[in-house]
Enzyme design. Structure first.
Site, PDB file in Angstrom:
ATOM      1  N   ASP A 185      65.285  47.637  30.636  1.00 34.21           N
ATOM      2  CA  ASP A 185      66.365  48.472  30.841  1.00 34.21           C
ATOM      3  C   ASP A 185      67.691  47.681  30.004  1.00 34.21           C
ATOM      4  OD1 ASP A 185      67.724  50.943  32.533  1.00 34.21           O
ATOM      5  OD2 ASP A 185      69.107  48.963  32.233  1.00 34.21           O
ATOM      6  N   TYR A 201      75.798  47.321  26.822  1.00 36.27           N
ATOM      7  CA  TYR A 201      75.688  46.065  27.385  1.00 36.27           C
ATOM      8  C   TYR A 201      75.596  45.123  26.250  1.00 36.27           C
ATOM      9  CZ  TYR A 201      73.557  48.273  31.413  1.00 36.27           C
ATOM     10  OH  TYR A 201      73.356  49.293  32.512  1.00 36.27           O
ATOM     11  N   LYS A 209      70.774  53.886  26.997  1.00 39.19           N
ATOM     12  CA  LYS A 209      71.849  54.563  27.722  1.00 39.19           C
ATOM     13  C   LYS A 209      72.797  55.045  26.876  1.00 39.19           C
ATOM     14  CE  LYS A 209      71.050  52.225  32.127  1.00 39.19           C
ATOM     15  NZ  LYS A 209      70.790  51.064  31.453  1.00 39.19           N
ATOM     16  N   HIS A 253      74.933  57.562  30.545  1.00 40.57           N
ATOM     17  CA  HIS A 253      75.282  56.404  31.466  1.00 40.57           C
ATOM     18  C   HIS A 253      76.054  56.738  32.849  1.00 40.57           C
ATOM     19  CE1 HIS A 253      75.544  51.746  30.723  1.00 40.57           C
ATOM     20  NE2 HIS A 253      75.480  52.169  32.251  1.00 40.57           N
TER      21      HIS A 253
END
Length: 328
Positions: free
Chosen positions: A58, A63, A93, A126
């Site tokens: 994931d 990120y 996402k 998200h």
């Protein structure tokens, strides 16, 4: 790859996403690190995870881990740890500043370029909000939050799936009401809703709604997100969970993850510590008793990820209750 890794891989329960037929390990490996770490640290952790048997990864554009994940996949194939990318299930996402109908396709193309992949297995919205275009920062400025046009954004997500850029599409951090808003017009319903999930926030109402609509719940922060930007609801310090762990000779983390598996939920667990990565996989050859499950079910409930980051009395969401549509 050694037989131990293969055995580990085979023991992780899987779920078949109805929208694509893709098999997904219900225990996924998260790549969001807080505080931030270097790409080299992330890549090394992912490679170790692949060696241990993790196949579900994931990530998200925000990120900063898409590129090291892509590099790790290339290296894993070259080392013979996996034969091809198709052995993996990769989720990314759509960040809030790209949550506009005309920006979704460019955003998924950018993620695919970072990952060096031709397709994702799952692409998620998200959060159920948009930010001003061009804002790529996780520390959200509340004045930059604007309501999301669900119709245009979800229609573009459906186009991503039709074009083969992702096998399935879904959402993250959506309440029952906001999910119902999507279902009211969706031609392709969400395959997944990824939300906070742990013994101290068990999402019973949301899970019932998702189950009734054929949507898989995948939980993040299954251990309470201790030490993160969004706080902790003290899962690992809970005395009931500690007592159950002591009785069974397990860690509190293992109790939480085993409970999640028995609840039928998918979970994303994040640890870059090699021993804990291994321990997180050692949950499939034992089970909780009926009494232990009942004790966990009766624990007081409180959110860890409250949504305070998005709440402002003059903004789009004026209270936490409004952000979650009263599901607090």
């Amino acid at each position: 790859m050694g037989s131990g890794s293969e055995t580990t891989c085979l023991t992780i329960p899987e779920h078949v996403l109805t929208s694509s037929g893709r098999r997904m390990q219900r225990l996924g490996f998260g790549t969001a690190a807080y505080p931030l770490v270097t790409p080299e640290v992330t890549k090394a952790a992912i490679l170790q995870a692949i060696k241990l048997g993790y196949r579900h990864f994931d990530t998200a554009y925000i990120y900063g881990s898409e590129q090291p994940l892509g590099d790790a996949i290339v290296e894993a194939i070259s080392l013979g740890l996996i034969k091809s990318r198709d052995e993996l299930f990769i989720t990314s996402k759509l960040w809030c500043s790209d949550a506009y109908g005309d920006l979704v396709l460019p955003a998924i193309h950018r993620s695919l370029q970072n990952l060096k992949l031709e397709y994702l297995d799952l692409y998620l919205i998200h959060f159920p909000l948009s930010l001003e275009r061009g804002l790529y920062e996780f520390g959200v400025r509340k004045e930059a939050i604007v309501p999301m046009d669900f119709v245009s954004v979800w229609t573009a997500m459906e186009e991503c799936q039709r074009l083969g850029l992702t096998k399935s599409i879904g959402i993250s951090n959506f309440s029952c009401k906001k999910l119902a808003d999507i279902l009211a017009f969706a031609k392709i319903p969400p395959a997944v809703n990824q939300v906070e999930f742990n013994p101290l926030w068990n999402q019973k109402k949301l899970r019932e709604f998702c189950n009734a609509n054929g949507i898989l719940v995948i939980g993040y922060s299954p251990l309470g997100a201790s030490g993160t930007l969004w706080g902790s609801n003290q899962v690992l310090e809970n005395e009931v969970l500690k007592e159950i762990a002591d009785t069974k000779g397990k860690t509190v983390a293992q109790i939480c993850l085993r409970w999640a598996m028995e609840e039928g939920v998918g979970v994303i667990v994040k640890s870059f510590n090699g021993e804990r990565m291994k321990q997180n996989l050692e949950i499939f050859d034992w089970s909780l008793s009926e009494e232990e499950s009942k004790r966990i079910d009766q624990l007081p409930q409180s959110r860890c990820s409250t949504g305070e980051l998005f709440v402002d009395e003059h903004g789009t969401f004026k209270t936490v209750e409004e952000f979650w549509d009263g599901e607090v």
